[in-house]
Design a protein around this motif. Structure first.
Motif, short mmCIF file in Angstrom:
data_model
loop_
_atom_site.label_atom_id
_atom_site.label_comp_id
_atom_site.label_asym_id
_atom_site.label_seq_id
_atom_site.Cartn_x
_atom_site.Cartn_y
_atom_site.Cartn_z
N HIS A 196 -1.72 -48.37 22.89
CA HIS A 196 -2.84 -47.50 23.25
C HIS A 196 -3.00 -46.49 22.12
O HIS A 196 -2.13 -45.66 21.89
CB HIS A 196 -2.55 -46.78 24.57
CG HIS A 196 -3.71 -45.98 25.09
ND1 HIS A 196 -4.37 -46.30 26.24
CD2 HIS A 196 -4.33 -44.88 24.61
CE1 HIS A 196 -5.35 -45.43 26.46
NE2 HIS A 196 -5.33 -44.55 25.48
N THR A 244 -7.55 -60.35 17.59
CA THR A 244 -8.40 -59.69 18.58
C THR A 244 -7.86 -58.30 18.91
O THR A 244 -8.63 -57.32 19.02
CB THR A 244 -8.48 -60.54 19.87
OG1 THR A 244 -9.14 -61.76 19.57
CG2 THR A 244 -9.25 -59.81 20.97
N GLU A 245 -6.55 -58.18 19.08
CA GLU A 245 -5.97 -56.87 19.36
C GLU A 245 -6.09 -55.94 18.16
O GLU A 245 -6.32 -54.73 18.32
CB GLU A 245 -4.50 -57.02 19.78
CG GLU A 245 -4.29 -57.73 21.10
CD GLU A 245 -4.97 -57.03 22.26
OE1 GLU A 245 -5.06 -55.77 22.24
OE2 GLU A 245 -5.42 -57.71 23.19
N ARG A 285 -9.54 -54.60 18.40
CA ARG A 285 -9.69 -53.64 19.50
C ARG A 285 -9.20 -52.26 19.12
O ARG A 285 -9.80 -51.24 19.48
CB ARG A 285 -8.91 -54.13 20.73
CG ARG A 285 -8.85 -53.12 21.87
CD ARG A 285 -8.03 -53.63 23.04
NE ARG A 285 -6.61 -53.69 22.77
CZ ARG A 285 -5.75 -52.68 22.91
NH1 ARG A 285 -6.20 -51.50 23.29
NH2 ARG A 285 -4.46 -52.83 22.65
N GLU A 323 -5.31 -64.32 19.11
CA GLU A 323 -5.05 -63.24 20.05
C GLU A 323 -4.57 -61.98 19.33
O GLU A 323 -4.90 -60.86 19.74
CB GLU A 323 -4.02 -63.67 21.08
CG GLU A 323 -4.48 -64.78 22.02
CD GLU A 323 -4.29 -66.17 21.44
OE1 GLU A 323 -4.46 -67.14 22.19
OE2 GLU A 323 -3.96 -66.28 20.24
N SER A 380 -11.57 -58.43 23.45
CA SER A 380 -10.43 -57.76 24.07
C SER A 380 -10.71 -57.46 25.54
O SER A 380 -11.85 -57.23 25.94
CB SER A 380 -10.15 -56.45 23.33
OG SER A 380 -9.20 -55.71 24.04
N ARG A 381 -9.66 -57.41 26.33
CA ARG A 381 -9.81 -57.16 27.76
C ARG A 381 -10.20 -55.71 28.06
O ARG A 381 -10.59 -55.39 29.16
CB ARG A 381 -8.50 -57.47 28.49
CG ARG A 381 -7.32 -56.66 27.99
CD ARG A 381 -6.05 -57.06 28.71
NE ARG A 381 -4.89 -56.43 28.12
CZ ARG A 381 -4.48 -55.21 28.40
NH1 ARG A 381 -5.16 -54.48 29.25
NH2 ARG A 381 -3.41 -54.71 27.84
N GLU A 416 4.17 -48.43 25.81
CA GLU A 416 3.11 -49.35 26.17
C GLU A 416 2.21 -48.72 27.23
O GLU A 416 2.64 -47.91 28.03
CB GLU A 416 3.69 -50.66 26.70
CG GLU A 416 4.57 -51.38 25.71
CD GLU A 416 6.05 -51.04 25.82
OE1 GLU A 416 6.89 -51.96 25.72
OE2 GLU A 416 6.38 -49.85 26.03
N SER A 425 -1.04 -55.79 22.52
CA SER A 425 -1.83 -55.72 23.75
C SER A 425 -1.48 -54.48 24.55
O SER A 425 -2.34 -53.90 25.22
CB SER A 425 -1.57 -56.97 24.60
OG SER A 425 -2.27 -56.91 25.82
N GLY A 483 1.89 -60.23 19.83
CA GLY A 483 0.73 -60.21 20.70
C GLY A 483 0.92 -59.31 21.90
O GLY A 483 0.05 -58.51 22.27
N ALA A 484 2.10 -59.40 22.52
CA ALA A 484 2.39 -58.57 23.70
C ALA A 484 2.46 -57.10 23.33
O ALA A 484 1.95 -56.23 24.06
CB ALA A 484 3.70 -59.02 24.34
#
Length: 649
Positions: A152, A178-179, A182, A175, A239-240, A618, A149, A145-146
């Motif tokens: 890119h 969801t990523e 995204r 979660e 997603s954020r 990241e 997230s 997940g991390a």
């Protein structure tokens, strides 16, 4: 981070941690081909594409990667580039992967190349190039997940692997899905061996059209899916953030200004993608701060956890991997002398983070350090076995290669109807480009577009010192506030000064000064003074101007105009990191004294950003060097007008 691997009687790998097999005993390679390659419609999906990106959850033994590469090599589009991104929380080591893959002789040459380049299982993202195949592997080691997230990029096809949802539910939680949503391009595909209802529903709720198809062997069904464009379902937008990257493009004309390590790294990154950049440097490659005979390549020792600290750690890992593939690399090792309680404590704190190079270094007491160095030391030390010396001329020549070099100093870059014009000091047009990357070291300060960026010239002089009878026993490089190399070509490198005074000018910046030789000699710890005679006529050296930022973090990112900055920050929503449209004028600079550590990764990131590819680090690390950070800080302190006003010329 151990998978607790065991080997079954048939030499099949099994994870005790998850109580599950890594691949089907009915035929692991055939299953990978059926589920992931055919399930994603490969190779038809990448036919005619200049680049294609696959992402995978669960690298495991590397079987899916090898299967995908084998198919890519058989069907690769002309000059195509395959990005393969894989997340692994519990990585195997290189030998374990190779042993598992040995079951398939047809994959042996791919497995052998993977084994040769496979990184140490250190948390973070590791970019590995298989240049001869047009393949880039980005192995993200960490919690799924991390890592997703922080990713890119734009993903064309997904291999949702990992262990079964019943064995490893964390890999399949909401979660994570969801990523996945995204990051997936519209109409991007997905395939997985599982047909569990929760996975099917989770994907459907996040914008995928999902269907079940026949599975492999005894598995009756599996899932394939396609991302539906512009789905109005609100859960598809959980997603954020969106992925703010430009549409993919192949730029025909890219200009790189500056032929030091920054420029050479950019040229190499562009050429790896089949591009043909033009390099502009009036004095010639390596004439500036990157042209010392040797560069010391050693990690920065940060005591805390931050995006900047993680970037420097990732940059060091990437740099030594790249140097190890080319000429001029001398991994002699570096001993960092811990001369007082403060530096010893900082080393201890750095070693608390598994991603830090310090965690892999050897903390040695005085006697152990002396034995390692081959000379008597008076303090404990931290030894980096992978660090070393780089012959800069050989490296720069190799990386620049046959690239066209125009021996003109560029003084101005201006927009035109067709992109950018590059002009010399007389106002003559030296060239045109679709995109320009400024990598001119101290010269980056002198462009109209960069006046708002706070860059400081720093004079550095290195001393070349004749070896003595006592100094020949030195086996590795020593580092403190200065450094001393082992004997190479009968001499030591001793340095280097770090002078931020206001005496700026080429004559002062390049002149070798006796006072700086004395400074370098005076920096020697007391236990080393007997190794090096005092400065005399036998000493030589080299001095150049480096470029540094106020926060000692390099610059790598797009250069917005002052007017664009002002408009963005006058908007009440203009806070933190600001993304500016276009992004065809970029900068790589402010490298300070660690250019040979940071430039290769920063260049890879800039080129990935320019072309809309997946980033090699990241996102938080990738924006750590963005030039807009200085304006962002001024904005947060309500000083943006003052900041920009001082910098308009």
């Amino acid at each position: 981070m151990s998978a607790d691997l065991v080997w079954k009687e048939d030499n099949a790998p099994f994870s005790n941690r998850f109580g599950d097999i890594y691949f089907s005993t009915e035929g692991g390679l055939a299953e990978s081909r059926h589920v992931f390659l055919e399930g994603n419609g490969l190779p038809a999906a990448w036919a005619g594409q200049s680049d294609f990106t696959i992402a995978e959850t669960g690298f495991g033994t590397g079987l899916n990667f090898c299967a995908a590469v084998q198919l890519w090599l058989e069907t690769r589009p002309r000059d195509g580039l395959l990005h393969y991104v894989s997340v692994e929380g519990y990585p195997l080591n290189a030998d374990e992967c190779f042993r598992a893959l040995a079951q398939w002789p047809e994959l042996e040459f791919i497995a052998a190349a993977l084994r040769h380049r496979y990184p140490k299982p250190v948390p973070g993202m590791h970019r590995i190039h298989f240049e001869e195949w047009g393949v880039v592997l980005t192995l993200a080691i960490g919690e799924v997940g991390a890592m997703l997230s922080g990713l890119h990029g734009r993903i064309d096809a997904w291999f949702l692997d990992g262990f079964a949802p019943s064995k490893n539910p964390e890999m399949w939680r909401d979660e994570v899905l969801t990523e996945v949503s995204r990051l997936t391009v519209p109409e991007g595909s997905l395939a997985t061996f599982t047909a569990v209802g929760d996975v099917k529903r989770g994907l459907a709720q996040r914008g995928f059209k999902v269907r079940k198809t026949p599975g492999f062997g005894s598995k009756w069904k599996m899932i394939v899916a396609q991302k539906v464009p512009d789905l109005p379902d609100s859960r598809a937008r959980l997603s954020r953030r969106a992925v703010p990257v430009r549409e993919r493009s192949r730029l025909d004309r890219v200009a790189v200004v500056g032929g030091g390590i920054a420029g050479a790294s950019l040229v190499r990154a562009l050429r790896r993608r089949g591009m043909d950049p033009v390099l502009y440097d009036g004095a010639g490659p390596g004439a500036g701060a990157s042209g010392n005979a040797y560069a010391l390549v050693t990690p920065r020792m940060d005591a805390g956890d931050s995006a900047v600290a993680r970037f420097f750690a990732a940059a060091y890992r990437y740099a030594i991997a790249q140097y190890g593939e080319g000429p001029g690399w001398d991994p002699c090792g570096v001993l960092v002398m811990l001369e007082d309680e403060e530096t010893l404590a900082r080393a201890g704190k750095a070693r608390d983070f598994a991603w830090q190079p310090a965690a892999s270094g050897s903390l040695l007491d005085r006697a152990q350090a002396s034995q390692r160095a081959g000379v008597e030391l008076d303090c404990p030390s931290l030894f980096y076995e992978t660090a070393g010396l780089l012959q800069t001329e050989r490296l720069l020549s190799d990386w620049i290669g046959s690239t066209r070099v125009i021996g003109t100093n560029i003084d101005r870059v201006s927009r035109s109807a067709r992109g950018y014009l590059l002009m010399d000091s007389n106002g003559n047009v030296a060239g045109e480009a679709d995109a320009v990357i400024l990598a001119a070291g101290d010269g980056n300060r002198h462009f109209a577009d960069t006046h708002w960026i706070p860059l400081t010239p720093v004079r550095g002089q290195v001393s070349e010192v004749p070896a003595s009878d006592a100094s020949h026993t030195l086996k590795c490089a020593l580092s403190w506030s200065g450094y001393l190399s082992p004997v190479r070509d009968g001499r030591h490198m001793l340095g280097a000064t770090n002078d931020r005074t206001n005496k700026i000018g080429e004559d002062w910046g390049w002149a070798v000064l006796d006072e700086d030789h004395r400074h370098n000699h005076g920096s020697l710890p007391g236990c080393l003074t007997h190794l090096v005679d005092k400065p005399d006529a036998s000493w030589s050296g080299r001095a150049r101007l480096r470029s540094a930022t106020p926060d000692r973090v390099p610059l790598f990112g797009a250069i917005p105009s002052v007017a664009g900055l002002a408009d963005a920050f006058r908007n009440p929503a203009g806070r933190g990191y600001v993304t500016f449209p276009g992004g065809d004028l970029l900068i790589l600079g402010g490298l300070g004294s660690r250019g040979f550590v940071t430039a290769p990764l920063a260049a890879e990131l800039l080129v990935a950003r320019l072309l809309g590819e997946v980033w090699p680090v990241e996102e938080s690390l990738g924006i750590a060097g963005d030039p807009t950070r200085f304006a962002s800080r001024a904005h947060r302190h309500a000083r943006i007008e003052e900041f920009l006003g001082r910098r308009v010329r």
